[in-house]
Design a protein around this motif. Structure first.
Motif, mmCIF file in Angstrom:
data_model
loop_
_atom_site.group_PDB
_atom_site.id
_atom_site.type_symbol
_atom_site.label_atom_id
_atom_site.label_comp_id
_atom_site.label_asym_id
_atom_site.label_seq_id
_atom_site.Cartn_x
_atom_site.Cartn_y
_atom_site.Cartn_z
ATOM 1 N N GLN A 80 0.652 -1.145 0.058
ATOM 2 C CA GLN A 80 -0.002 0.062 0.065
ATOM 3 C C GLN A 80 0.751 1.375 -0.153
ATOM 4 O O GLN A 80 0.662 2.218 -0.758
ATOM 5 C CB GLN A 80 -1.001 0.013 1.090
ATOM 6 N N LYS A 81 1.932 1.056 0.677
ATOM 7 C CA LYS A 81 2.743 2.345 0.726
ATOM 8 C C LYS A 81 3.458 2.680 -0.727
ATOM 9 O O LYS A 81 3.602 3.887 -1.079
ATOM 10 C CB LYS A 81 3.857 2.001 1.796
ATOM 11 N N ASN A 84 0.950 3.996 -2.763
ATOM 12 C CA ASN A 84 0.512 5.467 -2.454
ATOM 13 C C ASN A 84 1.454 6.349 -2.962
ATOM 14 O O ASN A 84 1.417 7.560 -3.503
ATOM 15 C CB ASN A 84 0.356 5.641 -0.790
ATOM 16 N N SER A 85 2.896 5.749 -3.007
ATOM 17 C CA SER A 85 3.880 6.702 -3.425
ATOM 18 C C SER A 85 3.997 6.838 -4.862
ATOM 19 O O SER A 85 4.336 8.005 -5.511
ATOM 20 C CB SER A 85 5.400 6.006 -3.080
#
Length: 196
Positions: A80-81, A84-85
């Motif tokens: 997810q990180k 998101n990035s």
């Protein structure tokens, strides 16, 4: 007297025999009780060991399951990180559009928005340096009087894009809002591209 002596000897011998018999019975009874208690203890030990083995197996399963869940959650959080990035980088890429492409974006977005009436065009500081009164005049000419755009003197703190405002109602065309609006729809596709 010999009768008394014989009688006393007989009584003593009978008492000694009785004592031996009682002691033997007591020892037998004691041995039976000990054997029974040892058997009960052995049976109880078996039950305790079986229960301990079941509890240990159950605990082991819970620990492994918890570790797997924790690992899966960490993996999902990391994915997810990354996703998101990717979307944050998309916003940054949009913020770095050339001045001409940004002008075209603002013009085309306004012309295709179906707006009517007087609208205030709100920009950030960078956008205010690109979208001049001349650009707004060109947009108004293309709108053919169904709407009028006025360049707002207010600059807002957003990364890029613009906001149209009419009577307190805002149409948010900031890059952050536009990317956020498609994020849910595209997250699965982005994940497939990144992690397949």
């Amino acid at each position: 007297m010999s009768n008394i002596s014989n009688l006393t000897s007989k009584i003593l011998k009978d008492a000694e025999d009785k004592k031996t018999s009682i002691l033997n019975e007591a020892n037998e009874e004691r041995n039976k009780i000990i054997a029974k208690k040892e058997e009960e203890a052995s049976s109880e030990e078996k039950v305790i060991l079986e229960r301990a083995e079941r509890d240990a197996a159950s605990r082991k399963e819970r620990i492994i399951s918890g570790a797997e869940l924790s690992s899966r959650n960490a993996k999902l959080a990391a994915k997810q990180k990354v996703i998101n990035s990717v979307f944050e980088e998309s916003v940054e890429a949009l913020c770095n559009l050339s001045d001409e492409i940004f002008k075209d974006f603002v013009t085309n977005s306004i012309l295709n928005s179906g707006i009517e009436g007087e609208q205030n065009l709100i920009l950030n500081e960078k956008g205010a340096g690109i979208i001049t009164d001349e650009v707004v005049a060109e947009i108004n000419n293309k709108l053919n009087s169904k709407a009028t755009i006025t360049l707002s003197s207010e600059n807002r703190n957003f990364k890029g894009g613009f906001i149209l405002e009419k009577d307190g109602i805002e149409i948010n065309n900031t890059f952050e809002a536009l990317v956020s609006s498609i994020k849910d729809d595209l997250s699965l596709e982005v994940a497939q591209v990144l992690f397949s």
